[in-house]
Each structure stands twice: as C-alpha cells, then as structure tokens.
Scaffold this active site. Structure first.
Site, PDB file in Angstrom:
ATOM      1  N   GLY A 193      -7.352  -4.621   7.307  1.00  0.00           N
ATOM      2  CA  GLY A 193      -6.798  -3.668   8.268  1.00  0.00           C
ATOM      3  C   GLY A 193      -7.477  -3.657   9.616  1.00  0.00           C
ATOM      4  O   GLY A 193      -7.198  -2.809  10.458  1.00  0.00           O
ATOM      5  N   LYS A 243       0.851  -1.193   0.000  1.00  0.00           N
ATOM      6  CA  LYS A 243       0.000   0.000   0.000  1.00  0.00           C
ATOM      7  C   LYS A 243       0.898   1.258   0.000  1.00  0.00           C
ATOM      8  O   LYS A 243       2.003   1.225  -0.563  1.00  0.00           O
ATOM      9  CB  LYS A 243      -0.981  -0.048   1.175  1.00  0.00           C
ATOM     10  N   HIS A 259      -8.580  -2.788  -6.043  1.00  0.00           N
ATOM     11  CA  HIS A 259      -8.501  -2.929  -4.585  1.00  0.00           C
ATOM     12  C   HIS A 259      -9.640  -2.132  -3.940  1.00  0.00           C
ATOM     13  O   HIS A 259     -10.016  -1.063  -4.445  1.00  0.00           O
ATOM     14  CB  HIS A 259      -7.145  -2.456  -4.069  1.00  0.00           C
TER      15      HIS A 259
HETATM   16  O1  PGH Z   1      -5.842  -4.947   1.642  1.00  0.00           O
HETATM   17  C1  PGH Z   1      -5.295  -6.015   1.833  1.00  0.00           C
HETATM   18  C2  PGH Z   1      -5.271  -6.682   3.185  1.00  0.00           C
HETATM   19  O2  PGH Z   1      -4.715  -5.793   4.135  1.00  0.00           O
HETATM   20  P1  PGH Z   1      -4.441  -6.348   5.630  1.00  0.00           P
HETATM   21  O3  PGH Z   1      -3.663  -7.643   5.471  1.00  0.00           O
HETATM   22  O4  PGH Z   1      -3.627  -5.263   6.280  1.00  0.00           O
HETATM   23  O5  PGH Z   1      -5.797  -6.574   6.239  1.00  0.00           O
HETATM   24  N1  PGH Z   1      -4.662  -6.636   0.828  1.00  0.00           N
HETATM   25  O6  PGH Z   1      -4.660  -6.057  -0.421  1.00  0.00           O
END
Ligand code: PGH
Length: 249
Positions: A172, A14, A96
């Site tokens: 998250g 990210k 995403h």
């Molecule tokens: O968005 C996510 C998952 O994020 P987390 O593992 O931090 O929940 N993957 O593209």
C-alpha cells in the site's frame, strides 16, 4: 530463466467494493484474454464471494481473505473453511500482515488456521513478510524463517499451499521491492524449504511476491527465477490487473 512452476496471481480486494464495482471488475476479467498459463485467484470480501463466484469465469478461483480454525460452532462473526468450500471458494488467504498487525493474529493461530483449511480441502495462500524496522535491523531472513517455521509445525502436505512473501513496507506504499530485493528473499525461502521440508516441495511450491505490484513493475519482477506470481492489492481492483496476470506473456 523463468521457473517451470505454474504462475499464480492473486488479487486481494481487501475490504473494498460493492455489488456494482465488483460486477464491473468481474466483467473486465470475464472479457479479457487471460494468459492460460497463469492461475488466477480472487480474494473477495466474504459477503460478496457467492456473487463474485457467479460473475467470474470458472477458470478463475475465488478465495476468502480469512477463515477460522474450526469447522463450526459458537464463534460469533467468524467464517469457516467448510463454508468457503460450500459456496465455491477453493482458496483462502491466511496470515496477511493486516491480520497480524491490526487483528493481532499470531504465527501459531495462523498456522492452526492453515492446518484446518487444508484439512477441509481448501488451497491456502500463506502470507509472510517483514516490517520496515525488521528489515532495517537486518532481520528479514530471521523473521520470514520464523513465520515459515510456524506454518511448518502444522502443515503436513504442501501441495495446496502457495506462499506469499509480502514485505510490509511495500504494502500500500508504492515502494515496491526491486526485482533484486524480492528475488533475494524468494531465493532464501526456496533454500529454507529445501533445508527444512524437502527439495521436491521446494521445487514445486509457488512463492508469490506482494507489495505495490502494478502493470508497470510486474514484468521485471516476473522474470526472476524464484518469483512464481503475485499477491496484488490495490492494482487488483483496476483493469491493469489483467496486465499483471499476463506479465509473463
Ligand atoms: O497486501 C497486499 C499488497 O497490497 P498492494 O498491492 O496494495 O501493495 N497483497 O495481499
């Protein structure tokens, strides 16, 4: 029984990292014994892609976290799939939930991006997933089917597509879907692919689970027959990402 499809684990960094921290993660991955039966893809912030590419083992793929739907032109701020390819990124993550929710990308725009990225020879991690409201309203299957339909209107050849099912309520939050909850949606998607695309595509296509995957929960999730890997956010920035890559060992 685990699937015969090659396990595929993505790390979605990210909007995180700098040269120092990225070099550390790449050093950890380069020095680790990674399961050769796992295909690893790192989704790195575009500005650091060349840097990460040169620090990562060549066995590890790198991905853009987004790309536009045309090759070049007057689209200030955008990055094209051909540019990703040019600097050695073979993959791009598209659709995403953060692109959908924060940057208002529609199912249609995401599908056009996927079509163009595939046409440029990139492999695509195509993201889908329902929100908590949609799940609580019993609309999970309806939502992921709608999102798959949108991709299917534009994608002709699924060979270079990996689908990432990421329930928004698990991203998250630390609220990981249980292996049963995840498998239930993955099985629905597998059936959707058989019914709407073909049984060959359905059998071959990898479906990653994403949403608070950690070293502690990856093994149980990886045992499910229709879970072919993960798309990992937070934990992909930590050394435990190696254990997630090796979840099937
Ligand atoms: O968005 C996510 C998952 O994020 P987390 O593992 O931090 O929940 N993957 O593209």
């Amino acid at each position: 029984k685990m699937s015969a499809r090659k396990f595929c684990v993505g790390g979605n960094w990210k909007m995180n990292g700098d040269q120092k921290s990225i070099a550390e993660i790449c050093k950890t991955l380069s020095g680790a014994a990674l399961d050769p039966n796992t295909e690893v893809v790192i989704g790195c912030p575009a500005i650091y892609l060349m840097y990460a590419r040169n620090l990562l083992p060549c066995t590890v793929g790198v991905a853009g976290q987004n790309a536009y739907k045309v090759a070049k032109g007057a689209f200030t701020g955008e990055i094209s799939p051909s540019m990703l390819k040019d600097i050695g990124a073979d993959w791009v993550i598209l659709g995403h939930s953060e692109r959908r929710a924060i940057f208002n990308e529609s199912d249609e725009l995401i599908a056009e991006k996927a079509e163009h990225a595939l046409a440029e020879g990139l492999k695509v991690i195509a993201c889908i997933g329902e929100t908590l409201d949609e799940r609580e309203a019993g609309k999970t299957n309806e939502v992921v089917a709608r999102q798959m339909c949108a991709y299917a209107k534009k994608v002709r050849d699924w060979t270079n597509v990996v689908v990432a099912y990421e329930p928004v309520w698990a991203i998250g939050t630390g609220k990981t879907a249980t292996p049963e909850q995840a498998q239930e949606v993955h099985a629905f998607l597998r059936q959707w692919l058989t019914d709407n695309i073909s049984k060959e595509v359905s059998a071959a296509l990898r479906i990653q689970y994403g949403g608070s995957v950690t070293a502690a929960n990856a093994k149980e999730l990886a045992k499910k027959p229709d879970i072919d890997g993960f798309l990992v956010g937070g934990a992909s920035l930590k050394p435990e990402f190696v254990d997630i890559i090796n979840a099937r060992q």
